[in-house]
Design a protein around this motif. Structure first.
Motif, PDB file in Angstrom:
ATOM      1  N   GLY A 286     -18.280  27.171  53.066  1.00 51.56           N
ATOM      2  CA  GLY A 286     -17.303  26.553  53.947  1.00 51.56           C
ATOM      3  C   GLY A 286     -16.259  27.530  54.424  1.00 51.56           C
ATOM      4  N   ALA A 287     -15.817  28.412  53.542  1.00 57.31           N
ATOM      5  CA  ALA A 287     -14.828  29.417  53.930  1.00 57.31           C
ATOM      6  C   ALA A 287     -15.377  30.340  55.005  1.00 57.31           C
ATOM      7  N   ALA A 288     -16.673  30.655  54.918  1.00 53.24           N
ATOM      8  CA  ALA A 288     -17.278  31.572  55.882  1.00 53.24           C
ATOM      9  C   ALA A 288     -17.309  30.995  57.292  1.00 53.24           C
ATOM     10  N   VAL A 289     -17.410  29.668  57.417  1.00 47.92           N
ATOM     11  CA  VAL A 289     -17.498  29.053  58.758  1.00 47.92           C
ATOM     12  C   VAL A 289     -16.168  28.456  59.199  1.00 47.92           C
ATOM     13  N   SER A 290     -15.157  28.490  58.346  1.00 47.72           N
ATOM     14  CA  SER A 290     -13.907  27.803  58.661  1.00 47.72           C
ATOM     15  C   SER A 290     -13.182  28.422  59.852  1.00 47.72           C
ATOM     16  N   GLY A 291     -13.250  29.746  59.992  1.00 46.86           N
ATOM     17  CA  GLY A 291     -12.543  30.389  61.101  1.00 46.86           C
ATOM     18  C   GLY A 291     -13.036  29.890  62.449  1.00 46.86           C
ATOM     19  N   ALA A 292     -14.349  29.841  62.630  1.00 50.34           N
ATOM     20  CA  ALA A 292     -14.915  29.357  63.885  1.00 50.34           C
ATOM     21  C   ALA A 292     -14.584  27.888  64.107  1.00 50.34           C
ATOM     22  N   ALA A 293     -14.580  27.092  63.041  1.00 49.78           N
ATOM     23  CA  ALA A 293     -14.272  25.665  63.174  1.00 49.78           C
ATOM     24  C   ALA A 293     -12.825  25.449  63.594  1.00 49.78           C
ATOM     25  N   LEU A 294     -11.907  26.256  63.062  1.00 44.73           N
ATOM     26  CA  LEU A 294     -10.485  26.110  63.399  1.00 44.73           C
ATOM     27  C   LEU A 294     -10.232  26.411  64.868  1.00 44.73           C
ATOM     28  N   VAL A 295     -10.911  27.421  65.401  1.00 47.07           N
ATOM     29  CA  VAL A 295     -10.718  27.794  66.799  1.00 47.07           C
ATOM     30  C   VAL A 295     -11.293  26.736  67.733  1.00 47.07           C
ATOM     31  N   ARG A 296     -12.369  26.099  67.324  1.00 47.90           N
ATOM     32  CA  ARG A 296     -13.088  25.191  68.229  1.00 47.90           C
ATOM     33  C   ARG A 296     -12.547  23.764  68.204  1.00 47.90           C
ATOM     34  N   PHE A 297     -12.075  23.297  67.041  1.00 43.62           N
ATOM     35  CA  PHE A 297     -11.713  21.893  66.899  1.00 43.62           C
ATOM     36  C   PHE A 297     -10.243  21.734  66.540  1.00 43.62           C
ATOM     37  N   GLY A 298      -9.658  20.613  66.966  1.00 42.31           N
ATOM     38  CA  GLY A 298      -8.304  20.260  66.588  1.00 42.31           C
ATOM     39  C   GLY A 298      -8.275  19.663  65.190  1.00 42.31           C
ATOM     40  N   PRO A 299      -7.065  19.486  64.629  1.00 36.74           N
ATOM     41  CA  PRO A 299      -6.971  19.029  63.238  1.00 36.74           C
ATOM     42  C   PRO A 299      -7.485  17.614  63.025  1.00 36.74           C
ATOM     43  N   ARG A 300      -7.278  16.724  64.005  1.00 33.94           N
ATOM     44  CA  ARG A 300      -7.615  15.309  63.822  1.00 33.94           C
ATOM     45  C   ARG A 300      -9.102  15.105  63.542  1.00 33.94           C
ATOM     46  N   GLY A 301      -9.932  15.549  64.455  1.00 31.53           N
ATOM     47  CA  GLY A 301     -11.364  15.334  64.289  1.00 31.53           C
ATOM     48  C   GLY A 301     -11.956  16.153  63.160  1.00 31.53           C
ATOM     49  N   LEU A 302     -11.513  17.410  63.027  1.00 29.40           N
ATOM     50  CA  LEU A 302     -12.096  18.297  62.015  1.00 29.40           C
ATOM     51  C   LEU A 302     -11.792  17.804  60.614  1.00 29.40           C
ATOM     52  N   ILE A 303     -10.526  17.506  60.323  1.00 25.54           N
ATOM     53  CA  ILE A 303     -10.151  17.089  58.975  1.00 25.54           C
ATOM     54  C   ILE A 303     -10.731  15.723  58.650  1.00 25.54           C
TER      55      ILE A 303
END
Length: 414
Positions: A286-303
């Motif tokens: 999860g840590a390895a893919v978290s950077g790309a996820a943070l850039v692409r998605f906002g907090p509401r949907g991602l969390i």
């Protein structure tokens, strides 16, 4: 970029010693005392400062130069860790409690100072995402490797070596951070710090979700202003509410992990080690893919998505009758769990005004500590009232509720 690398190296060095010692201390205490109560007391002493000192530490972090807080805090933590060397026998176990109290008190200043410094050094959202992701990866690797190494060294009679390694890691972090260039936060001539109104903040008004506020020079007023800033802000308030419930559920399930392995899976205590290892592997992915996820998605949907997946995995884990199924499910749960943790940290850094980042980070640190205590106590009480299977399912269901809270309270952000 150079400052970001130095900060990553210092934080990783600091974490290396901490993860090495995290299970070594309980193992050493039990080895020299033979008392489960003494081991539990050590864990309680370690958690207490975050509840008692945490809110005040955040206000002081925002007052003091953060480079000095980071360097000085690591030096104090190193001193505290060294006191463990005096606890070689059961009649001297009191030094363990003193050492843990000193180290944990220092960490109460280090954690909010580190979060504030990450946001100050990596100013863009992409830069913060990359730095937070890198820290998550290195911490996940250490989480997998260091605790088993520490306990193995204690079993071999090398507890002193583990203590020295942790102290050296703190000293190395202090040396690196002493020369770290950190931008200063401007204050008004009166000494007050102002939280800019929407449209004028250094971070976007949408991210802060807070109106104008003035932090008085009065110390108690400063830390209360940090809580008001969190509770009145849409992003910060939503993150606090959802993460608090999430960590209550985690704490309750963690407290019941050994009984679950023994009574539900009909396995030995060693099964807990397999579960923890599986979770650590998931956290690393999860840590390895978290950077790309943070850039692409906002907090509401991602969390919300991450919490929902974790909740579904928890229901599979704690209704499973096979150790293999439980290990696979907990490894899968670790991936969104890691992403959710990194996303929460990242968006707290972005939503907090620069002059109040220490206080805001301290609010979340205090909330996590209180959630851990509440979750463990509530799980114990619920087992006595409703039994183990119902308690495991009940706490697993709290995580999807946290996902719903995130959907309701967090605004739609890009």
């Amino acid at each position: 970029m150079r400052a970001s690398r130095r900060l990553w190296v210092a934080a990783t060095a600091d974490a290396a010693g901490t993860w090495l010692l995290v299970m070594a201390v309980p193992a050493h205490v039990y080895a020299v005392t033979g008392s489960p109560a003494s081991t539990a007391l050590a864990l309680a002493v370690e958690a207490a400062p975050a509840v008692v000192i945490g809110p005040w530490a955040g206000a002081l972090v925002d007052r003091w130069p953060r480079r000095r807080v980071l360097a000085g805090g690591n030096l104090v933590a190193a001193f505290g860790v060294c006191l463990l060397l005096l606890a070689a026998t059961g009649d001297r176990v009191g030094f363990v409690y003193v050492a843990l109290a000193v180290e944990s008190a220092a960490v109460c200043f280090l954690r909010p100072a580190l979060q504030a410094t990450i946001a100050a050094v990596a100013r863009s959202s992409e830069g913060r995402a990359a730095l937070n992701s890198s820290l998550a990866v290195s911490h996940s690797v250490l989480r997998l490797c260091a605790p088993p190494a520490g306990t193995a060294l204690v079993a071999a009679g090398w507890f002193g070596a583990v203590v020295v390694a942790d102290a050296v890691s703190y000293l190395a972090a202090a040396a690196i951070l002493a020369g770290l260039p950190i931008p200063t936060i401007a204050r008004s001539a009166s000494g007050a710090v102002s939280t800019p109104a929407p449209g004028t903040a250094p971070v976007s008004a949408v991210e802060t979700g807070a109106g104008a506020a003035t932090v008085s020079r009065d110390f108690s007023g400063e830390w209360r202003a940090g809580w008001r800033l969190v509770l009145r802000g849409r992003v910060l308030g939503g993150l606090l509410a959802s993460s608090c419930l999430y960590w209550i559920a985690n704490a309750g399930l963690t407290a019941l992990l050994v009984p679950f392995a023994v009574h539900r899976l009909h396995a030995s205590g060693e099964a807990v080690g397999y579960l923890v290892t599986g979770l650590g592997a998931g956290y690393l992915c999860g840590a390895a893919v978290s950077g790309a996820a943070l850039v692409r998605f906002g907090p509401r949907g991602l969390i919300a998505l991450c919490y929902a997946v974790v909740g579904a995995c928890f229901l599979v884990i704690f209704t499973a009758e096979s150790l293999l199924v439980a290990v696979v499910a907990i490894a899968v749960a670790g991936v969104p769990g890691s992403v959710a943790n990194v996303a929460t940290t990242h968006h707290v850094q972005g939503a907090a005004p620069p002059e109040a980042r220490g206080r805001v980070s301290a609010v979340f640190m205090t909330s996590d500590a209180v959630a851990a205590v509440l979750g463990a106590l509530a799980a114990t009480a619920m087992v006595a009232a409703a039994g183990l299977p119902a308690t495991l399912i009940g706490f697993s269901c709290l995580v999807p509720v946290a996902a719903a809270i995130a959907l309701i309270l967090l605004p739609r952000l890009g």
